[in-house]
Design a protein around this motif. Structure first.
Motif, PDB file in Angstrom:
ATOM      1  N   TYR A  43       0.851  -1.193   0.000  1.00  0.00           N
ATOM      2  CA  TYR A  43       0.000   0.000   0.000  1.00  0.00           C
ATOM      3  C   TYR A  43       0.883   1.238   0.000  1.00  0.00           C
ATOM      4  CZ  TYR A  43      -3.833   3.075   1.505  1.00  0.00           C
ATOM      5  OH  TYR A  43      -4.780   4.063   1.587  1.00  0.00           O
ATOM      6  N   SER A  90      -2.658   7.595   5.232  1.00  0.00           N
ATOM      7  CA  SER A  90      -1.382   7.266   5.893  1.00  0.00           C
ATOM      8  C   SER A  90      -0.767   8.528   6.498  1.00  0.00           C
ATOM      9  CB  SER A  90      -0.401   6.676   4.888  1.00  0.00           C
ATOM     10  OG  SER A  90      -1.030   5.729   4.064  1.00  0.00           O
ATOM     11  N   GLY A 112      -0.801  -3.962  10.341  1.00  0.00           N
ATOM     12  CA  GLY A 112      -1.016  -3.722   8.913  1.00  0.00           C
ATOM     13  C   GLY A 112      -0.038  -2.671   8.409  1.00  0.00           C
ATOM     14  N   THR A 113       1.240  -2.982   8.529  1.00  0.00           N
ATOM     15  CA  THR A 113       2.268  -1.948   8.345  1.00  0.00           C
ATOM     16  C   THR A 113       2.412  -1.443   6.902  1.00  0.00           C
ATOM     17  OG1 THR A 113       4.511  -1.352   9.030  1.00  0.00           O
ATOM     18  CG2 THR A 113       4.241  -3.523   8.035  1.00  0.00           C
ATOM     19  N   GLY A 114       2.101  -2.292   5.898  1.00  0.00           N
ATOM     20  CA  GLY A 114       2.175  -1.852   4.494  1.00  0.00           C
ATOM     21  C   GLY A 114       3.575  -1.410   4.122  1.00  0.00           C
ATOM     22  N   GLN A 161       4.183   4.016   9.211  1.00  0.00           N
ATOM     23  CA  GLN A 161       3.874   4.337  10.617  1.00  0.00           C
ATOM     24  C   GLN A 161       4.977   3.816  11.541  1.00  0.00           C
ATOM     25  OE1 GLN A 161       1.536   6.340  10.517  1.00  0.00           O
ATOM     26  NE2 GLN A 161       0.282   5.707   8.780  1.00  0.00           N
ATOM     27  N   ASP A 209       2.095  -7.472   9.235  1.00  0.00           N
ATOM     28  CA  ASP A 209       1.157  -7.383   8.112  1.00  0.00           C
ATOM     29  C   ASP A 209       0.779  -8.805   7.722  1.00  0.00           C
ATOM     30  OD1 ASP A 209       0.561  -4.844   5.974  1.00  0.00           O
ATOM     31  OD2 ASP A 209       0.038  -6.866   5.308  1.00  0.00           O
ATOM     32  N   VAL A 210      -0.424  -8.960   7.224  1.00  0.00           N
ATOM     33  CA  VAL A 210      -0.894 -10.299   6.857  1.00  0.00           C
ATOM     34  C   VAL A 210      -0.208 -10.775   5.574  1.00  0.00           C
ATOM     35  CG1 VAL A 210      -2.885  -9.518   5.485  1.00  0.00           C
ATOM     36  CG2 VAL A 210      -3.017 -11.705   6.694  1.00  0.00           C
ATOM     37  N   GLN A 211       0.296  -9.834   4.777  1.00  0.00           N
ATOM     38  CA  GLN A 211       0.895 -10.213   3.492  1.00  0.00           C
ATOM     39  C   GLN A 211       2.397 -10.489   3.635  1.00  0.00           C
ATOM     40  OE1 GLN A 211      -0.712  -8.129  -0.136  1.00  0.00           O
ATOM     41  NE2 GLN A 211      -0.865  -6.488   1.380  1.00  0.00           N
ATOM     42  N   SER A 227       1.763 -11.569  10.193  1.00  0.00           N
ATOM     43  CA  SER A 227       0.725 -11.990  11.145  1.00  0.00           C
ATOM     44  C   SER A 227      -0.647 -11.536  10.659  1.00  0.00           C
ATOM     45  CB  SER A 227       1.001 -11.396  12.532  1.00  0.00           C
ATOM     46  OG  SER A 227      -0.053 -11.693  13.424  1.00  0.00           O
ATOM     47  N   ASN A 228      -1.600 -12.430  10.784  1.00  0.00           N
ATOM     48  CA  ASN A 228      -2.989 -12.057  10.519  1.00  0.00           C
ATOM     49  C   ASN A 228      -3.519 -11.450  11.818  1.00  0.00           C
ATOM     50  OD1 ASN A 228      -5.661 -11.858   9.900  1.00  0.00           O
ATOM     51  ND2 ASN A 228      -5.934 -14.008   9.376  1.00  0.00           N
ATOM     52  N   LEU A 229      -3.731 -10.154  11.843  1.00  0.00           N
ATOM     53  CA  LEU A 229      -4.026  -9.404  13.071  1.00  0.00           C
ATOM     54  C   LEU A 229      -3.071  -9.846  14.184  1.00  0.00           C
ATOM     55  CD1 LEU A 229      -7.924  -9.069  12.916  1.00  0.00           C
ATOM     56  CD2 LEU A 229      -6.217  -7.316  12.423  1.00  0.00           C
ATOM     57  N   ASN A 234      -3.990   1.485  10.573  1.00  0.00           N
ATOM     58  CA  ASN A 234      -4.689   2.125   9.461  1.00  0.00           C
ATOM     59  C   ASN A 234      -5.285   0.955   8.682  1.00  0.00           C
ATOM     60  OD1 ASN A 234      -5.543   3.435   7.199  1.00  0.00           O
ATOM     61  ND2 ASN A 234      -3.500   4.047   6.476  1.00  0.00           N
ATOM     62  N   ILE A 251      -6.952  -6.609  -0.421  1.00  0.00           N
ATOM     63  CA  ILE A 251      -6.758  -6.770   1.032  1.00  0.00           C
ATOM     64  C   ILE A 251      -6.204  -5.504   1.697  1.00  0.00           C
ATOM     65  CG2 ILE A 251      -4.385  -7.675   0.971  1.00  0.00           C
ATOM     66  CD1 ILE A 251      -5.370  -9.842   2.929  1.00  0.00           C
ATOM     67  N   THR A 252      -5.618  -4.619   0.891  1.00  0.00           N
ATOM     68  CA  THR A 252      -5.061  -3.401   1.490  1.00  0.00           C
ATOM     69  C   THR A 252      -6.148  -2.343   1.708  1.00  0.00           C
ATOM     70  OG1 THR A 252      -4.526  -2.338  -0.607  1.00  0.00           O
ATOM     71  CG2 THR A 252      -2.826  -3.738   0.356  1.00  0.00           C
TER      72      THR A 252
HETATM   73  C1  LIG Z   1      -4.642   0.725   4.313  1.00  0.00           C
HETATM   74  S1  LIG Z   1      -3.183  -0.237   4.387  1.00  0.00           S
HETATM   75  C2  LIG Z   1      -2.228   0.700   5.531  1.00  0.00           C
HETATM   76  C3  LIG Z   1      -0.735   0.538   5.359  1.00  0.00           C
HETATM   77  C4  LIG Z   1       0.111   1.448   6.230  1.00  0.00           C
HETATM   78  N1  LIG Z   1      -0.004   1.125   7.631  1.00  0.00           N
HETATM   79  C5  LIG Z   1      -0.233   2.912   6.017  1.00  0.00           C
HETATM   80  O1  LIG Z   1      -0.671   3.592   6.965  1.00  0.00           O
HETATM   81  O2  LIG Z   1      -0.044   3.381   4.885  1.00  0.00           O
HETATM   82  C6  LIG Z   1      -3.761  -1.648   5.305  1.00  0.00           C
HETATM   83  C7  LIG Z   1      -2.693  -2.733   5.533  1.00  0.00           C
HETATM   84  O3  LIG Z   1      -3.280  -3.724   6.391  1.00  0.00           O
HETATM   85  C8  LIG Z   1      -2.869  -4.996   5.947  1.00  0.00           C
HETATM   86  N2  LIG Z   1      -3.857  -5.974   6.413  1.00  0.00           N
HETATM   87  C9  LIG Z   1      -5.065  -6.274   5.887  1.00  0.00           C
HETATM   88  N3  LIG Z   1      -5.675  -7.244   6.599  1.00  0.00           N
HETATM   89  C10 LIG Z   1      -4.832  -7.550   7.607  1.00  0.00           C
HETATM   90  C11 LIG Z   1      -4.878  -8.492   8.682  1.00  0.00           C
HETATM   91  N4  LIG Z   1      -5.919  -9.298   8.846  1.00  0.00           N
HETATM   92  N5  LIG Z   1      -3.826  -8.567   9.532  1.00  0.00           N
HETATM   93  C12 LIG Z   1      -2.747  -7.753   9.366  1.00  0.00           C
HETATM   94  N6  LIG Z   1      -2.646  -6.862   8.357  1.00  0.00           N
HETATM   95  C13 LIG Z   1      -3.670  -6.758   7.496  1.00  0.00           C
HETATM   96  C14 LIG Z   1      -2.805  -4.873   4.451  1.00  0.00           C
HETATM   97  O4  LIG Z   1      -1.974  -5.870   3.893  1.00  0.00           O
HETATM   98  C15 LIG Z   1      -2.260  -3.463   4.283  1.00  0.00           C
HETATM   99  O5  LIG Z   1      -0.861  -3.476   4.189  1.00  0.00           O
END
Ligand SMILES: C[S@@+](CC[C@H](N)C(=O)[O-])C[C@H]1O[C@@H](n2cnc3c(N)ncnc32)[C@H](O)[C@@H]1O
Length: 381
Positions: free
Chosen positions: A3, A9, A28-30, A34, A51-53, A74-76, A91, A104-105
């Motif tokens: 993302y 962000s 969800g560090t992307g 942050q 991040d889940v990805q 990690s998924n959440l 975020n 997913i983002t």
């Molecule tokens: C909107 S982006 C935000 C990225 C970054 N933190 C920012 O502020 O620009 C959401 C992020 O959450 C991650 N994400 C989505 N579902 C998730 C989950 N279940 N567990 C962890 N991360 C997840 C996505 O892969 C994506 O990188």
């Protein structure tokens, strides 16, 4: 898919730069934006960014040099070690996914807030008592619903910043553990849960010394000061006369009482037999008369639908509006209810006949002190 930082962000990052402290979890560090902003702060010791990805984590590990940050897939909270953080940043993907999840983002579930809801359901176990969560949501996510979820998970919140971008408002929340729930915990109340809330008050349930209790406090965002202490004061006074739920302890901003099991008077009347109903009605009248004699008005005894719970005997609850009065109306209002509400039909069905005209006459005479309460009670039905 990584993302690329956008307005959301940046808006969240502004607050991270100001407020991140101690040990930080970046959910969800992307791109890692942050995590990097947090790590640059002196007040921050360590950052765990998840991040889940998988490819997001691989990318971040390669690109980020800051030694304070650790990345993990990690998924959440699934792979987050059991520890408490001072700051949690999220975020989340927040757009409603129709008809099914494609990105997913961006997309947070069918309604948009599902990921946020799951996150908030677990977050309190990973947050220190004085920790903060910095959460971004969009007006497209159903802000009201998110605030309900926060309250139900025993959080309190404030909006730190807001920005209008194209067709949505972006909102950054600062979220903390509900202070009353924390105080209750320190007082020995266990298994504290959200119960319900009204315009001003908020109720919790819990266990105290093995017994089920209710705690009442003001809603964190309600401005009504002093009301809780006032209500506690009245209930304590009434408890001496056997009226109201039994208070165990209180402070200026909350009070705790034994949970009142039972059903509301109307439902009880529908299910019970004549003598039991008649006794209950008389008992409520007696309690009203007691309050009249004390020179206090409960208010709303003419529509006490949710204010009388049938336990072994009827227990009046909710004394928010209680006040001193030279002409208290508790008895007369309750009579008004008996002759004009849905209860009137139920009473009739069960063979309790209250003659409307006679009841009004008796109530008037009682009010003018021409007849005693005993006489009124004896003649009513
Ligand atoms: C909107 S982006 C935000 C990225 C970054 N933190 C920012 O502020 O620009 C959401 C992020 O959450 C991650 N994400 C989505 N579902 C998730 C989950 N279940 N567990 C962890 N991360 C997840 C996505 O892969 C994506 O990188």
């Amino acid at each position: 898919m990584i993302y690329e930082p956008l307005e959301d962000s940046i808006l969240l990052e502004e607050q991270v730069k100001k407020l991140a402290k101690g040990t930080v979890l970046d959910m969800g560090t992307g791109s890692g934006i942050q995590a990097a902003a947090a790590a640059r702060r002196k007040a921050v010791k360590k950052v765990l960014a998840v991040d889940v990805q998988k490819d997001v984590i691989e990318h971040c590990k390669k690109e980020t040099k800051n030694k304070k940050i650790n990345f993990r897939q990690s998924n959440l909270f699934q792979k987050v070690p059991k520890q408490k953080f001072d700051t949690i940043i999220f975020n989340p993907p927040y757009l409603p996914a129709e008809p099914k999840l494609k990105d997913i983002t961006l997309e947070g579930g069918k309604k948009g807030y599902e990921i946020t809801e799951k996150f908030l359901g677990r977050a309190k176990d990973y947050l220190k008592d004085d920790g903060i969560i910095l959460l971004l949501i969009s007006s497209l996510t159903n802000q009201h619903k998110v605030e309900e979820i926060l309250t139900k998970n025993l959080f309190e919140f404030e909006i730190l910043s807001k920005k209008h971008v194209f067709f949505e408002d972006l909102i950054v929340y600062k979220i903390q553990k509900n202070k009353i729930a924390l105080k209750l915990g320190k007082k020995g109340v266990k298994n504290i849960e959200y119960f319900t809330h009204g315009h001003r008050g908020m109720l919790f349930t819990g266990k105290y010394k093995g017994k089920k209790v209710t705690a009442k406090s003001k809603l964190p965002k309600s401005m009504a000061e002093g009301r809780i202490a006032n209500e506690a004061k009245w209930i304590k006074l009434l408890n001496k006369k056997g009226i109201g739920p039994r208070i165990i302890f209180s402070e200026w901003d909350f009070f705790v009482y034994y949970f009142v099991e039972g059903e509301f008077l109307q439902k009880f009347a529908e299910k019970s037999q004549k003598t039991k109903i008649a006794n209950a009605v008389k008992d409520v009248l007696r309690q009203c008369r007691e309050m009249d004699a004390m020179g206090i008005d409960k208010e709303e005894m003419h529509r006490p639908f949710k204010h009388i719970i049938m336990n072994k005997k009827p227990v009046l609850i909710d004394f928010e509006r209680m006040h001193k009065s030279k002409k208290p109306k508790n008895v007369t209002q309750f009579i008004q209810y008996l002759i004009s509400g849905r209860i009137t039909h139920t009473l009739k069905k069960k063979g309790i006949m209250i003659d409307r005209k006679k009841a009004i006459r008796l109530a008037r005479q009682y009010k003018k002190k021409e007849i005693s309460f005993e006489k009124l009670a004896a003649k009513l039905f």
